[in-house]
Design a protein around this motif. Sequence first.
Motif, PDB file in Angstrom:
ATOM      1  N   GLU A 179      19.153  65.324 -29.976  1.00 51.07           N
ATOM      2  CA  GLU A 179      18.508  65.920 -28.806  1.00 51.07           C
ATOM      3  C   GLU A 179      18.585  64.984 -27.606  1.00 51.07           C
ATOM      4  O   GLU A 179      18.828  65.419 -26.472  1.00 51.07           O
ATOM      5  CB  GLU A 179      17.053  66.274 -29.123  1.00 51.07           C
ATOM      6  N   PHE A 180      18.379  63.704 -27.847  1.00 53.09           N
ATOM      7  CA  PHE A 180      18.498  62.736 -26.760  1.00 53.09           C
ATOM      8  C   PHE A 180      19.930  62.679 -26.251  1.00 53.09           C
ATOM      9  O   PHE A 180      20.171  62.611 -25.041  1.00 53.09           O
ATOM     10  CB  PHE A 180      18.045  61.341 -27.223  1.00 53.09           C
ATOM     11  N   GLU A 181      20.881  62.719 -27.170  1.00 52.02           N
ATOM     12  CA  GLU A 181      22.271  62.664 -26.740  1.00 52.02           C
ATOM     13  C   GLU A 181      22.642  63.893 -25.915  1.00 52.02           C
ATOM     14  O   GLU A 181      23.348  63.789 -24.906  1.00 52.02           O
ATOM     15  CB  GLU A 181      23.206  62.538 -27.932  1.00 52.02           C
ATOM     16  N   LYS A 182      22.176  65.066 -26.311  1.00 51.26           N
ATOM     17  CA  LYS A 182      22.450  66.280 -25.544  1.00 51.26           C
ATOM     18  C   LYS A 182      21.951  66.124 -24.110  1.00 51.26           C
ATOM     19  O   LYS A 182      22.645  66.485 -23.141  1.00 51.26           O
ATOM     20  CB  LYS A 182      21.788  67.483 -26.197  1.00 51.26           C
ATOM     21  N   SER A 183      20.733  65.600 -23.974  1.00 51.59           N
ATOM     22  CA  SER A 183      20.170  65.418 -22.635  1.00 51.59           C
ATOM     23  C   SER A 183      20.943  64.365 -21.854  1.00 51.59           C
ATOM     24  O   SER A 183      21.195  64.527 -20.654  1.00 51.59           O
ATOM     25  CB  SER A 183      18.699  65.018 -22.738  1.00 51.59           C
ATOM     26  N   LEU A 184      21.348  63.285 -22.533  1.00 50.23           N
ATOM     27  CA  LEU A 184      22.113  62.245 -21.847  1.00 50.23           C
ATOM     28  C   LEU A 184      23.463  62.758 -21.376  1.00 50.23           C
ATOM     29  O   LEU A 184      23.927  62.406 -20.287  1.00 50.23           O
ATOM     30  CB  LEU A 184      22.304  61.032 -22.769  1.00 50.23           C
ATOM     31  N   VAL A 185      24.103  63.595 -22.182  1.00 43.50           N
ATOM     32  CA  VAL A 185      25.384  64.189 -21.776  1.00 43.50           C
ATOM     33  C   VAL A 185      25.189  65.023 -20.518  1.00 43.50           C
ATOM     34  O   VAL A 185      25.987  64.944 -19.570  1.00 43.50           O
ATOM     35  CB  VAL A 185      25.974  65.043 -22.919  1.00 43.50           C
ATOM     36  N   ALA A 197      27.110  62.350 -12.331  1.00 45.43           N
ATOM     37  CA  ALA A 197      28.489  62.103 -11.900  1.00 45.43           C
ATOM     38  C   ALA A 197      28.850  63.030 -10.749  1.00 45.43           C
ATOM     39  O   ALA A 197      29.489  62.624  -9.768  1.00 45.43           O
ATOM     40  CB  ALA A 197      29.451  62.298 -13.071  1.00 45.43           C
ATOM     41  N   ARG A 198      28.424  64.290 -10.864  1.00 46.00           N
ATOM     42  CA  ARG A 198      28.665  65.244  -9.770  1.00 46.00           C
ATOM     43  C   ARG A 198      27.825  64.905  -8.540  1.00 46.00           C
ATOM     44  O   ARG A 198      28.301  65.002  -7.400  1.00 46.00           O
ATOM     45  CB  ARG A 198      28.353  66.661 -10.254  1.00 46.00           C
ATOM     46  N   ALA A 199      26.595  64.502  -8.755  1.00 47.22           N
ATOM     47  CA  ALA A 199      25.698  64.182  -7.638  1.00 47.22           C
ATOM     48  C   ALA A 199      26.249  63.045  -6.776  1.00 47.22           C
ATOM     49  O   ALA A 199      26.074  63.033  -5.556  1.00 47.22           O
ATOM     50  CB  ALA A 199      24.311  63.808  -8.168  1.00 47.22           C
ATOM     51  N   PHE A 200      26.927  62.094  -7.426  1.00 44.28           N
ATOM     52  CA  PHE A 200      27.441  60.932  -6.703  1.00 44.28           C
ATOM     53  C   PHE A 200      28.936  61.029  -6.418  1.00 44.28           C
ATOM     54  O   PHE A 200      29.564  60.036  -6.056  1.00 44.28           O
ATOM     55  CB  PHE A 200      27.134  59.650  -7.492  1.00 44.28           C
ATOM     56  N   ASP A 211      18.203  66.704  -9.094  1.00 41.60           N
ATOM     57  CA  ASP A 211      17.085  67.491  -9.609  1.00 41.60           C
ATOM     58  C   ASP A 211      17.470  68.228 -10.891  1.00 41.60           C
ATOM     59  O   ASP A 211      16.663  68.358 -11.817  1.00 41.60           O
ATOM     60  CB  ASP A 211      16.609  68.492  -8.557  1.00 41.60           C
ATOM     61  N   ALA A 212      18.705  68.722 -10.943  1.00 48.84           N
ATOM     62  CA  ALA A 212      19.171  69.393 -12.167  1.00 48.84           C
ATOM     63  C   ALA A 212      19.208  68.413 -13.335  1.00 48.84           C
ATOM     64  O   ALA A 212      18.847  68.758 -14.467  1.00 48.84           O
ATOM     65  CB  ALA A 212      20.559  69.987 -11.937  1.00 48.84           C
ATOM     66  N   ALA A 213      19.626  67.180 -13.060  1.00 50.63           N
ATOM     67  CA  ALA A 213      19.643  66.148 -14.097  1.00 50.63           C
ATOM     68  C   ALA A 213      18.231  65.823 -14.556  1.00 50.63           C
ATOM     69  O   ALA A 213      17.965  65.682 -15.757  1.00 50.63           O
ATOM     70  CB  ALA A 213      20.326  64.887 -13.564  1.00 50.63           C
ATOM     71  N   ARG A 214      17.319  65.720 -13.603  1.00 55.27           N
ATOM     72  CA  ARG A 214      15.928  65.405 -13.933  1.00 55.27           C
ATOM     73  C   ARG A 214      15.313  66.509 -14.801  1.00 55.27           C
ATOM     74  O   ARG A 214      14.602  66.234 -15.772  1.00 55.27           O
ATOM     75  CB  ARG A 214      15.116  65.217 -12.653  1.00 55.27           C
ATOM     76  N   THR A 215      15.621  67.754 -14.486  1.00 57.79           N
ATOM     77  CA  THR A 215      15.111  68.883 -15.263  1.00 57.79           C
ATOM     78  C   THR A 215      15.643  68.876 -16.692  1.00 57.79           C
ATOM     79  O   THR A 215      14.936  69.243 -17.636  1.00 57.79           O
ATOM     80  CB  THR A 215      15.503  70.210 -14.591  1.00 57.79           C
ATOM     81  N   SER A 216      16.865  68.415 -16.861  1.00 55.22           N
ATOM     82  CA  SER A 216      17.503  68.452 -18.180  1.00 55.22           C
ATOM     83  C   SER A 216      16.863  67.496 -19.172  1.00 55.22           C
ATOM     84  O   SER A 216      17.073  67.633 -20.381  1.00 55.22           O
ATOM     85  CB  SER A 216      19.002  68.147 -18.061  1.00 55.22           C
ATOM     86  N   VAL A 217      16.091  66.520 -18.715  1.00 51.29           N
ATOM     87  CA  VAL A 217      15.437  65.586 -19.626  1.00 51.29           C
ATOM     88  C   VAL A 217      13.953  65.878 -19.792  1.00 51.29           C
ATOM     89  O   VAL A 217      13.294  65.279 -20.646  1.00 51.29           O
ATOM     90  CB  VAL A 217      15.619  64.120 -19.191  1.00 51.29           C
ATOM     91  N   ALA A 218      13.413  66.796 -18.988  1.00 51.29           N
ATOM     92  CA  ALA A 218      11.966  67.045 -19.002  1.00 51.29           C
ATOM     93  C   ALA A 218      11.471  67.508 -20.365  1.00 51.29           C
ATOM     94  O   ALA A 218      10.354  67.196 -20.782  1.00 51.29           O
ATOM     95  CB  ALA A 218      11.606  68.063 -17.941  1.00 51.29           C
ATOM     96  N   SER A 219      12.312  68.260 -21.087  1.00 45.74           N
ATOM     97  CA  SER A 219      11.881  68.822 -22.369  1.00 45.74           C
ATOM     98  C   SER A 219      11.845  67.788 -23.494  1.00 45.74           C
ATOM     99  O   SER A 219      11.317  68.079 -24.573  1.00 45.74           O
ATOM    100  CB  SER A 219      12.795  69.971 -22.778  1.00 45.74           C
ATOM    101  N   LEU A 220      12.358  66.594 -23.259  1.00 45.41           N
ATOM    102  CA  LEU A 220      12.399  65.597 -24.342  1.00 45.41           C
ATOM    103  C   LEU A 220      11.006  65.161 -24.771  1.00 45.41           C
ATOM    104  O   LEU A 220      10.816  64.728 -25.908  1.00 45.41           O
ATOM    105  CB  LEU A 220      13.206  64.372 -23.888  1.00 45.41           C
ATOM    106  N   ALA A 221      10.031  65.237 -23.872  1.00 47.11           N
ATOM    107  CA  ALA A 221       8.685  64.804 -24.217  1.00 47.11           C
ATOM    108  C   ALA A 221       8.128  65.592 -25.402  1.00 47.11           C
ATOM    109  O   ALA A 221       7.297  65.070 -26.170  1.00 47.11           O
ATOM    110  CB  ALA A 221       7.761  64.951 -23.017  1.00 47.11           C
ATOM    111  N   ARG A 222       8.596  66.825 -25.614  1.00 45.15           N
ATOM    112  CA  ARG A 222       8.077  67.648 -26.706  1.00 45.15           C
ATOM    113  C   ARG A 222       8.503  67.128 -28.076  1.00 45.15           C
ATOM    114  O   ARG A 222       7.962  67.559 -29.115  1.00 45.15           O
ATOM    115  CB  ARG A 222       8.533  69.092 -26.542  1.00 45.15           C
ATOM    116  N   LEU A 223       9.470  66.200 -28.106  1.00 48.15           N
ATOM    117  CA  LEU A 223       9.949  65.670 -29.378  1.00 48.15           C
ATOM    118  C   LEU A 223       8.978  64.673 -29.992  1.00 48.15           C
ATOM    119  O   LEU A 223       9.122  64.285 -31.152  1.00 48.15           O
ATOM    120  CB  LEU A 223      11.313  65.001 -29.199  1.00 48.15           C
TER     121      LEU A 223
END
Length: 213
Positions: A171-177, A184-187, A199-211
């Motif tokens: 799950e962490f790897e999915k979010s890191l990918v 990479a796109r943002a920069f 912001d899209a990147a930030r949203t993609s990791v928000a759900s990790l706290a549920r783990l």
Amino acid sequence: MPIQHIPASEELFKSGLLINTPVQARSNARVTALLDAAAQVVHGKGYEELTTANVAEAAGASIGTVYRYFEDRVKLLEALAIRNLERTDRRFRDALKQVESSEPKDAVNVMFEMYLDMFRTEPGFRSLRLGDVLDIRPRVRESRLTTAARTMTEQLSVRFGFANNSATVLEFEKSLVAVDAYLARAFFNNDRGDDEFVDAARTSVASLARLAN
């Protein structure tokens, strides 16, 4: 008290990638200078334009000095990627120590903001990142995003009750990918990072706290 010299990269020295491993401070400083120069070249030109010649020029060194430590440009890029991973890991561990909250989401946010800052402040990082962008065959190692995910899972399991198992690592790897791709796109052509993709990147990791258990 003797002067303490910071190695160019402890993990690089362990990797066996260098032709000659520095044993003196002066040699270590040369390798550090070459890696710093390689990072500047990657930052300015992209990793595909890196050559041993332009690294030597950027470092103010002879081409022979480059070849004393690195077999070719690919080995230079691999060495820089190893240093990037090492610095990312060190910064994550240091940042996590500063988290006083008991909320997993705060640790996840720290993880994200640290990685974002690497894109903004580490020369060449936004192009090379942890080195998975390099298409080097045969593949003799796991993805460095897998390595990073495993490290983060181990650290967060101790502090915040994340399960330390293969499912959590995945799950962490999915979010890191996802984060890696979004940033990479943002920069791509924005030194501070395009807000929409950050912001899209930030949203993609928000759900990790549920783990967390």
